[in-house]
Structures are given as structure tokens and as C-alpha cells.
Design an enzyme around this catalytic site. Structure first.
Site, PDB file in Angstrom:
ATOM      1  N   HIS A 172       0.721  -1.519  -0.008  1.00 29.77           N
ATOM      2  CA  HIS A 172       0.243   0.018  -0.004  1.00 29.77           C
ATOM      3  C   HIS A 172       0.986   1.690   0.098  1.00 29.77           C
ATOM      4  O   HIS A 172       2.244   0.878   0.406  1.00 29.77           O
ATOM      5  CB  HIS A 172      -0.485  -0.311   1.977  1.00 29.77           C
ATOM      6  CG  HIS A 172      -0.012   0.085   2.478  1.00 29.77           C
ATOM      7  ND1 HIS A 172      -0.373  -1.456   3.581  1.00 29.77           N
ATOM      8  CD2 HIS A 172       0.247   0.596   3.732  1.00 29.77           C
ATOM      9  CE1 HIS A 172       0.466  -1.769   4.003  1.00 29.77           C
ATOM     10  NE2 HIS A 172       0.102  -0.151   4.076  1.00 29.77           N
ATOM     11  N   CYS A 197       0.203   1.801  12.043  1.00 31.61           N
ATOM     12  CA  CYS A 197       1.148   1.215  11.592  1.00 31.61           C
ATOM     13  C   CYS A 197       0.998   2.106  11.191  1.00 31.61           C
ATOM     14  O   CYS A 197       0.115   3.594  11.301  1.00 31.61           O
ATOM     15  CB  CYS A 197       1.528   0.162  10.497  1.00 31.61           C
ATOM     16  SG  CYS A 197      -0.401   0.475   9.855  1.00 31.61           S
TER      17      CYS A 197
END
Length: 636
Positions: free
Chosen positions: A67, A176
Site C-alpha cells: 500500500h 502502523c
């Protein structure tokens, strides 16, 4: 918004084939671009690869979710691929990836897509879901599998959370850096295993959409244990006096059951906030681990950016030595001309110039990106300048490491001091005030605090070496060999090297031989260790390891710097011992060398070449074994 709203059929490929991880990423980036949701494909791809270099996006069970959140993305989107053969993604469970979803997230305040992406991330933890995706015969069937699973998840509530006779009351925080996938996957995994074991749990998620499900003071007070599975900054003061387990977000996904069991047993340290003066006992181990983790994170940011400069430049310099080694007769070359080895022929000089240029950026890059990790972009320029001063002064790579931290924290302090300025100054802070003050303060500290003691040390070392050169030759060889590994380009290394080159003019060729073999050992020892002890090194380090064979054989000690910077307390002692052994054997065998550098390419002018090779092998093997035995395993 549903998952299908983000997943364009043009961005789906089933039963594909990829030769390796990079091939898979390139294919799925092309699919994402086909959806028209990417404004700048090259910039987006760079972001995807940068995220992958931090740590693999494979989450286990054959699934990976690369991503990127970037202004190169016009609108949120998904791309998907399945592979019949599976692709090695360095997954934590070793399984090859067969289901690949790529996420594109825009840099906007509107984060309506985040909930959808988090839902997909948690669906991919279900083995039946991924199995059905792999069995889909066409794109319509693939989309139907997603629709059905999403509808089922929307219709179902989370597994029943025990309310009576709960075995433990747990809390958790997940987060994260990107805040898109891993944050929510860790939350889902912790909830699943907590409920299965009869525990209550509430998970606060700190994703790109902000903090959700925030823990209250009352909940914290009642909790038996708190799990913080995050790679981002989490405010911990609120957990003062509570049992706390802190780990990476990846552990929240892959080791959720172990974490829950540990929390149930109460196997955790009590956290004491720094400003808590009333605590009877301080959790020193926790504090040390926390500080060490922060330092390691900043160091690795600098190392990851520095590594390509070391590898690329080092190999070019090695090619320069190779060209001169094949075309120049060193035995017929006057001694005073041998210092130019590697730049004697015009072609070799070109390679040496380009490779040397790459090397000249090495330490500024290290310091700059350490500083950027601490203070964001405002720290970058101050770190670069601090690294430049260290590289061109006497402090070498240790000085550059210090410069990175000095610059980063100086800029942080400057940002705080200037935070009270009127808003009218906001436009010139980043472009003028931060770099101006950051460069000036960092430069002053490097020039007047770091460099002077290093220069004094250099003088002492040269005086000491001159005093023992007339006797105790084996001891001198051990000392010189070890010195080449102490700081790899810093004052200790330079003192040994300058002493060796000066000895050539005095006719003491055995001293230069000990110096060079000591400098060849560190990169070779590290290369051997990355092959034998793979689980002790990161994926990036294992990939860079073989290049150190070339640099070590070429007497390019700097090839070891990225490894030494990331773990100096283990890498440096192992290399120093290996180098000292090699230098001692060389001196004991009375090996000689009349060229100041060149590594294996100047072996034709080495006296006692066989024993010289024995010294090199012995030092490299001992250094590799010591490094492999002392380093801790890496969990990615």
C-alpha cells in the site's frame, strides 16, 4: 461505500504469474494505473517500494497487502491479483503469496475509504475468504466472493464478547505508519483470540482516519493488562501503573494468540510514566527497550537510504581496481606511483570518479535521514550538513551518526521554541528559520564539540603507534588490524591507514600489509554472516550482504558501515576481533605490501601471498562466526 466501489474490474488479474516480488509489484501497479486513479505512476510506485523496504507487507497465509498513501493518488482505489505459482514475499510464516491486494490512498482529509480498506484487511485474515478468491474462475465471480463476504460481515456482529466471568479484562492499541491495513488486521486478530479464550477486550485503532474506539480512563483503570501493538507513536502516560506489553504491529497480527495468553498470565512489566514521581519502582527494562527501539528506528531510516550509495559506489570502485589490475604491471610500477592504483588508466579513473562520488554522499545521507526520522523534513538539511562536516573532518561515520541525532533533536527543539510565533511566520518557518537555525546549531556542535576531541585522539594514536613500531611486530599487527575496524573511516581507522602508507616510504612494507588485510575483513565477515545466519539479518541486509564480498576483496572497508550503524554494539566487536587476528597473522608471517590499497587486485605485489590469504580467511571467518553468534534474531 463498499469494497467494490474501490475495486475497478480493470484492476483485477486472476491466476497470473510473477517471477519474483518486484515483478508482482510492477504488475499490480500497472493494474492500479489502468483504473485511472493514479496521477503520477512513477511517484506512486516509488512510494509502494519504499513501504515494502520498511518491512514486508505479507501478513501470512499466502496474503500480502502492499500500500501507499501519497499525493500521487487522485482517489482511493484497489487492485487485486491471484497467482497460481505463489510469489516469495518474505512472509513471516514463510508461505508464498497467492493473493495480492494493492491499496492506493490519497493524501486528503476525507478518509471515508479507510473503513472500507480496514474491512478488506480483516476479511483477508479469513482462510475461507482467500480460498474462495483463489478458486474464482473469472472477475465477476471474484467480485461476487468479495460482495458476499462483505455483506456477511456487515450483517454479523463481532463474536460474542464475554460479559460474565471473563478470564481477563484486556485493552489494546494498534497502529502502523501508513494506518491503512495492518492497524485493523492486528485489531481483528487480537479481538478474535481474546474472545476465543474467554476474555473481554477493547482495541483502540490509530489509523490514517484518526484514533477510533479510544480507551477511556475508567476502562484503563479496570484493565488487567494492556497490549500496544504499534509502529507509531502512542501516548503511553495514560497507562501509568498498569501492566503493559509493547510490540510491533506485525506481532499483533501474527502472534496475537501468544500476546493474549501472555496478557492473561499477567506476564508483563508495570509501566511507569516518566513524569510519575510517586512510583515506588521504575520499570528500567521497559524504559531501556523503549529508548533502544526509538534509536534503532531512527538509525535504520538513515541506513536504508545510505545503503544504495555504499553498494553502488563500492562496486564501481572495485571495477576501477579490477581494470587497473588487469592492465597495469604493478611490479614494474614505481612505488611512488602505486598510490594512484585504481585511477591509473583512463577507464579506471572514470569508474573511480563516479564510485567515489557516490561514496562522498554516504555519510551526509546517513546523518540526513536519521535527522529526518526524528524531526521530519525540517531535520533533513541540518542532518546533511552535519554529515558533511563529519565526512570531511576527523570523526567519520561515528561522527555522522552523532550528527544525525544532534541535528534531529536540535531541529525538534527549534520547532518547539518557535511554536509561539504568530501565524504570519508559518510560511517562512520551514523554508527559512528551521534550516537556518538547524544548520547553524548543528554545525557549531559538530565543529566545536565533536571534532576537537576526535582530532586529539588522532594525534595520540599516531604518537602511540610510532612508539611501538620498532618492537613487538605481531602486537603491532594485531593493533593495526583491529584499528581498521573500530570506526571504518573515522579517526582510528585513518590513523592506522596513514601510519601504514607512511611506512611504505620508510621501507616497512609489513605494516601496510597488516593494515590492508585488517581493512578487508569487516565487509567479508559480514557477507559470510548474512549467508550463514540469515535469521539474524533483515531482508534488506541479506540482499546487500553478497556485495560486501566485492567490497571486502577490494579493500573497501566502508561496505560494512550500514551494518555497523544499525547494530554497532555487536558488529564492531566481531569485526575488530576478526581484523586484529588477520593483522596479527600477516605480521607474524612477515607478509609485505608495497601498494597502499587495491585489495585482491594488488596481490601480485604482496610478499608471502599464501599466508596473506590465510590471514584474510581466518579473520573473516572468525569475525563472521562471532557476529552470527552475538546478533539477535530478526523478526519481520
Amino acid at each position: 461505500m463498499r469494497i467494490r466501489d474501490l475495486l475497478d474490474p480493470k484492476s483485477i488479474s486472476l491466476n497470473g504469474f510473477a517471477g519474483n516480488k518486484d515483478d508482482a509489484l510492477n504488475q499490480i501497479i500497472d493494474l492500479m494505473a489502468a483504473s485511472g486513479k493514479i496521477a503520477d505512476k512513477a511517484k506512486y510506485a516509488k512510494g509502494v517500494y519504499a513501504r515494502e523496504e520498511e518491512a514486508t507487507t505479507a501478513v501470512g497465509d499466502g496474503v500480502a497487502i502492499p500500500h501507499c498513501r501519497s499525493d500521487a493518488v487522485k482517489e482511493a482505489g484497489l487492485a487485486a491479483m491471484t497467482f497460481s505459482n505463489g510469489v516469495d514475499f518474505d512472509a513471516p510464516d514463510g508461505e508464498k503469496v497467492k493473493v495480492l491486494f494493492l491499496i492506493a490512498a490519497p493524501e486528503t482529509k476525507d478518509n471515508v475509504h479507510v473503513d472500507v480498506l480496514s474491512k478488506l484487511s480483516t476479511l483477508l485474515l479469513n482462510e475461507d475468504f482467500t480460498k474462495n478468491l483463489l478458486e474464482a474462475k473469472n472477475i465477476d465471480e471474484f467480485l461476487s466472493v468479495i460482495d458476499e463476504a462483505e455483506s456477511e460481515k456487515d450483517a454479523q456482529e463481532m463474536p460474542h464478547q464475554p460479559t460474565e466471568n471473563a478470564k481477563a479484562k484486556l485493552l489494546a492499541v494498534t497502529g502502523c505508519p501508513t494506518g491503512i491495513a495492518h492497524t485493523y488486521m492486528a485489531a481483528e486478530a487480537l479481538q478474535k483470540h481474546a474472545f476465543a479464550k474467554g476474555c473481554t477486550i477493547k482495541v483502540e485503532t490509530r489509523g490514517t482516519g484518526g484514533t477510533k474506539n479510544e480507551l477511556t480512563a475508567a476502562e484503563i483503570a479496570e484493565a488487567d493488562c494492556i497490549i500496544v501493538a504499534a509502529d507509531t507513536q502512542v501516548p503511553l502516560e495514560r497507562f501509568n501503573g498498569k501492566k503493559l506489553i509493547q510490540c510491533k504491529v506485525a506481532d499483533g497480527i501474527n502472534k496475537a494468540e501468544t500476546l493474549i495468553e501472555k496478557a492473561m498470565r499477567g506476564d508483563a512489566s508495570i509501566y511507569h510514566a516518566k513524569n510519575d514521581t510517586g512510583a515506588a519502582h521504575k520499570s528500567e527494562d521497559y524504559k531501556k527497550d523503549s529508548v533502544a527501539h526509538v534509536i534503532y528506528t531512527h538509525l535504520m531510516n538513515g541506513v536504508s537510504y545510505m545503503l544504495p550509495f555504499v553498494v553502488g559506489g563500492g562496486i564501481l570502485i572495485a571495477i576501477a581496481f579490477l581494470i587497473d589490475g588487469l592492465t597495469v604491471d604493478l611490479n614494474s610500477l614505481p612505488v611512488d606511483q602505486r598510490s594512484g592504483f585504481g585511477s591509473i588508466t583512463p577507464i579506471a579513473k572514470i569508474f573511480m570518479s563516479i564510485g567515489g562520488g557516490s561514496f562522498s554522499f554516504m555519510l551526509p545521507i546517513l546523518a540526513g535521514f536519521i535527522a529526518m526520522s526524528i524531526a521530519d523534513r525540517p531535520g533533513l538539511v541540518a542532518g546533511f550538513v552535519g554529515g558533511y562536516i563529519a565526512a570531511n573532518g576527523k570523526s567519520g561515520f561515528l561522527g555522522a551518526m552523532a550528527a544525525g541525532f544532534i541535528a534531529g533533536y536540535c531541529v525538534q527543539l527549534i520547532k518547539k521554541l518557535l511554536s509561539g510565533l504568530p501565524k504570519a511566520f508559518d510560511g517562512i518557518k520551514a523554508i527559512l528559520l528551521y534550516p537556518l537555525l538547524g544548520i547553524f546549531v548543528t554545525g557549531l556542535i559538530l565543529t566545536f564539540v565533536i571534532e576537537p576531541p576526535i582530532g586529539a585522539l588522532n594525534t595520540v594514536l599516531n604518537t602511540t603507534l610510532s612508539g611501538i613500531s620498532g618492537s613487538g611486530s605481531i602486537i603491532l599487527g594485531i593493533i593495526l588490524g583491529g584499528m581498521m575496524s573500530v570506526d571504518m573511516g573515522g579517526p582510528v581507522n585513518k590513523a592506522a591507514y596513514v601510519f601504514g602508507t607512511a611506512s611504505i616510504a620508510a621501507g616497512n612494507y609489513n605494516i601496510m600489509a597488516a593494515v590492508m588485510v585488517g581493512g578487508m575483513v569487516p565487509p567479508i565477515a559480514i557477507a559470510i554472516s548474512t549467508i550463514i545466519f540469515k535469521h539474524k539479518f533483515t531482508v534488506q541486509e541479506r540482499k546487500a550482504g553478497p556485495a560486501n564480498f566485492i567490497m571486502g576483496l577490494s579493500f573497501i572497508t566502508e561496505g560494512a558501515i550500514p551494518f555497523a550503524a544499525s547494530d554497532p554494539l555487536r558488529v564492531l566487536p566481531a569485526c575488530i576481533i576478526g581484523s586484529a587476528l588477520a593483522g596479527g597473522i600477516s605480521m607474524a608471517a612477515n607478509c609485505t605490501l608495497m601498494a597502499p590499497h587495491g585489495g585482491i587486485f594488488v596481490f601480485p605485489v604482496v610478499g608471502g601471498a599464501l599466508m596473506y590469504l590465510v590471514a584474510l580467511l581466518a579473520g573473516s571467518i572468525v569475525g563472521a562466526l562471532l557476529l552470527g553468534l552475538t546478533k539477535k534474531p530478526v523478526h519481520e
